[in-house]
Design a protein around this motif. Structure first.
Motif, PDB file in Angstrom:
ATOM      1  N   LEU A   9      33.482  68.858  35.428  1.00  0.00           N
ATOM      2  CA  LEU A   9      34.601  69.695  35.839  1.00  0.00           C
ATOM      3  C   LEU A   9      35.789  69.624  34.881  1.00  0.00           C
ATOM      4  O   LEU A   9      36.580  70.574  34.821  1.00  0.00           O
ATOM      5  CB  LEU A   9      35.050  69.323  37.250  1.00  0.00           C
ATOM      6  CG  LEU A   9      34.033  69.592  38.359  1.00  0.00           C
ATOM      7  CD1 LEU A   9      34.582  69.142  39.703  1.00  0.00           C
ATOM      8  CD2 LEU A   9      33.677  71.064  38.394  1.00  0.00           C
ATOM      9  N   ALA A  10      35.963  68.556  34.152  1.00  0.00           N
ATOM     10  CA  ALA A  10      37.100  68.428  33.240  1.00  0.00           C
ATOM     11  C   ALA A  10      36.654  68.401  31.780  1.00  0.00           C
ATOM     12  O   ALA A  10      37.341  68.934  30.905  1.00  0.00           O
ATOM     13  CB  ALA A  10      37.896  67.175  33.568  1.00  0.00           C
ATOM     14  N   GLY A  11      35.548  67.783  31.504  1.00  0.00           N
ATOM     15  CA  GLY A  11      35.108  67.628  30.115  1.00  0.00           C
ATOM     16  C   GLY A  11      34.626  68.925  29.477  1.00  0.00           C
ATOM     17  O   GLY A  11      34.944  69.207  28.319  1.00  0.00           O
ATOM     18  N   VAL A  12      33.889  69.721  30.224  1.00  0.00           N
ATOM     19  CA  VAL A  12      33.377  70.981  29.666  1.00  0.00           C
ATOM     20  C   VAL A  12      34.519  71.961  29.378  1.00  0.00           C
ATOM     21  O   VAL A  12      34.595  72.511  28.270  1.00  0.00           O
ATOM     22  CB  VAL A  12      32.303  71.592  30.606  1.00  0.00           C
ATOM     23  CG1 VAL A  12      31.913  72.974  30.135  1.00  0.00           C
ATOM     24  CG2 VAL A  12      31.098  70.686  30.663  1.00  0.00           C
ATOM     25  N   PRO A  13      35.464  72.202  30.295  1.00  0.00           N
ATOM     26  CA  PRO A  13      36.583  73.079  29.950  1.00  0.00           C
ATOM     27  C   PRO A  13      37.431  72.523  28.807  1.00  0.00           C
ATOM     28  O   PRO A  13      37.913  73.272  27.959  1.00  0.00           O
ATOM     29  CB  PRO A  13      37.399  73.171  31.239  1.00  0.00           C
ATOM     30  CG  PRO A  13      36.443  72.862  32.317  1.00  0.00           C
ATOM     31  CD  PRO A  13      35.492  71.881  31.734  1.00  0.00           C
ATOM     32  N   LEU A  14      37.621  71.202  28.766  1.00  0.00           N
ATOM     33  CA  LEU A  14      38.382  70.598  27.675  1.00  0.00           C
ATOM     34  C   LEU A  14      37.663  70.789  26.345  1.00  0.00           C
ATOM     35  O   LEU A  14      38.293  71.117  25.330  1.00  0.00           O
ATOM     36  CB  LEU A  14      38.613  69.112  27.958  1.00  0.00           C
ATOM     37  CG  LEU A  14      39.451  68.366  26.930  1.00  0.00           C
ATOM     38  CD1 LEU A  14      40.864  68.937  26.906  1.00  0.00           C
ATOM     39  CD2 LEU A  14      39.471  66.884  27.244  1.00  0.00           C
ATOM     40  N   ALA A  15      36.361  70.649  26.325  1.00  0.00           N
ATOM     41  CA  ALA A  15      35.597  70.861  25.097  1.00  0.00           C
ATOM     42  C   ALA A  15      35.673  72.322  24.644  1.00  0.00           C
ATOM     43  O   ALA A  15      35.792  72.607  23.447  1.00  0.00           O
ATOM     44  CB  ALA A  15      34.141  70.444  25.309  1.00  0.00           C
ATOM     45  N   ILE A  16      35.649  73.245  25.587  1.00  0.00           N
ATOM     46  CA  ILE A  16      35.768  74.664  25.246  1.00  0.00           C
ATOM     47  C   ILE A  16      37.152  74.956  24.676  1.00  0.00           C
ATOM     48  O   ILE A  16      37.284  75.671  23.677  1.00  0.00           O
ATOM     49  CB  ILE A  16      35.464  75.536  26.477  1.00  0.00           C
ATOM     50  CG1 ILE A  16      33.990  75.435  26.844  1.00  0.00           C
ATOM     51  CG2 ILE A  16      35.861  76.989  26.225  1.00  0.00           C
ATOM     52  CD1 ILE A  16      33.625  76.108  28.149  1.00  0.00           C
ATOM     53  N   MET A  17      38.202  74.383  25.269  1.00  0.00           N
ATOM     54  CA  MET A  17      39.558  74.600  24.753  1.00  0.00           C
ATOM     55  C   MET A  17      39.726  74.004  23.361  1.00  0.00           C
ATOM     56  O   MET A  17      40.373  74.598  22.495  1.00  0.00           O
ATOM     57  CB  MET A  17      40.591  74.023  25.727  1.00  0.00           C
ATOM     58  CG  MET A  17      40.731  74.838  26.986  1.00  0.00           C
ATOM     59  SD  MET A  17      42.132  74.368  28.016  1.00  0.00           S
ATOM     60  CE  MET A  17      41.745  72.682  28.417  1.00  0.00           C
ATOM     61  N   VAL A  18      39.165  72.843  23.134  1.00  0.00           N
ATOM     62  CA  VAL A  18      39.247  72.233  21.806  1.00  0.00           C
ATOM     63  C   VAL A  18      38.504  73.087  20.785  1.00  0.00           C
ATOM     64  O   VAL A  18      38.994  73.315  19.672  1.00  0.00           O
ATOM     65  CB  VAL A  18      38.709  70.788  21.845  1.00  0.00           C
ATOM     66  CG1 VAL A  18      38.497  70.236  20.452  1.00  0.00           C
ATOM     67  CG2 VAL A  18      39.647  69.896  22.636  1.00  0.00           C
ATOM     68  N   LEU A  19      37.344  73.588  21.139  1.00  0.00           N
ATOM     69  CA  LEU A  19      36.583  74.445  20.220  1.00  0.00           C
ATOM     70  C   LEU A  19      37.347  75.725  19.907  1.00  0.00           C
ATOM     71  O   LEU A  19      37.441  76.135  18.737  1.00  0.00           O
ATOM     72  CB  LEU A  19      35.223  74.778  20.832  1.00  0.00           C
ATOM     73  CG  LEU A  19      34.341  75.719  20.000  1.00  0.00           C
ATOM     74  CD1 LEU A  19      33.925  75.042  18.708  1.00  0.00           C
ATOM     75  CD2 LEU A  19      33.146  76.153  20.808  1.00  0.00           C
ATOM     76  N   LEU A  20      37.925  76.364  20.914  1.00  0.00           N
ATOM     77  CA  LEU A  20      38.713  77.573  20.675  1.00  0.00           C
ATOM     78  C   LEU A  20      39.957  77.268  19.841  1.00  0.00           C
ATOM     79  O   LEU A  20      40.351  78.060  18.983  1.00  0.00           O
ATOM     80  CB  LEU A  20      39.105  78.220  22.000  1.00  0.00           C
ATOM     81  CG  LEU A  20      37.976  78.879  22.785  1.00  0.00           C
ATOM     82  CD1 LEU A  20      38.487  79.387  24.128  1.00  0.00           C
ATOM     83  CD2 LEU A  20      37.371  80.001  21.984  1.00  0.00           C
ATOM     84  N   GLY A  21      40.578  76.137  20.075  1.00  0.00           N
ATOM     85  CA  GLY A  21      41.732  75.747  19.270  1.00  0.00           C
ATOM     86  C   GLY A  21      41.373  75.530  17.817  1.00  0.00           C
ATOM     87  O   GLY A  21      42.104  75.946  16.909  1.00  0.00           O
ATOM     88  N   LEU A  22      40.257  74.900  17.567  1.00  0.00           N
ATOM     89  CA  LEU A  22      39.818  74.685  16.187  1.00  0.00           C
ATOM     90  C   LEU A  22      39.465  76.001  15.501  1.00  0.00           C
ATOM     91  O   LEU A  22      39.759  76.195  14.321  1.00  0.00           O
ATOM     92  CB  LEU A  22      38.628  73.725  16.153  1.00  0.00           C
ATOM     93  CG  LEU A  22      38.940  72.269  16.477  1.00  0.00           C
ATOM     94  CD1 LEU A  22      37.655  71.456  16.530  1.00  0.00           C
ATOM     95  CD2 LEU A  22      39.912  71.693  15.469  1.00  0.00           C
TER      96      LEU A  22
END
Length: 80
Positions: free
Chosen positions: A10-23
């Motif tokens: 619930l927290a790790g997958v959205p955080l990983a998606i946000m980090v990928l989009l930020g990069l």
């Protein structure tokens, strides 16, 4: 599922998606040419755009309205 697995999903997958989009957003963009800076020469040909191409064609072919002899010179009154 354990509590840690639920938190990771619930927290790790959205955080990983946000980090990928930020990069992808903030990372270097390899497809763009360098930006134009004021004072540098402009290496591209001029591009003319008009909303009325017929009027542009008439203006470039040398077609002009004959001058009027009543002395009207135009202006904001619209009597030209």
């Amino acid at each position: 599922m354990t509590d840690w697995e639920i938190v990771l999903v619930l927290a790790g997958v959205p955080l990983a998606i946000m980090v990928l989009l930020g990069l992808l957003t903030l990372g270097p963009n390899f497809r763009r040419p360098p930006r134009y800076r004021p004072g540098q020469p402009w290496p591209y040909p001029p591009v003319w755009w008009t909303a009325n191409p017929e009027a542009l064609h008439a203006a470039t072919t040398g077609h002009q309205n004959p001058p009027t002899s009543d002395g009207a010179r135009g202006g904001c009154r619209g009597d030209w």
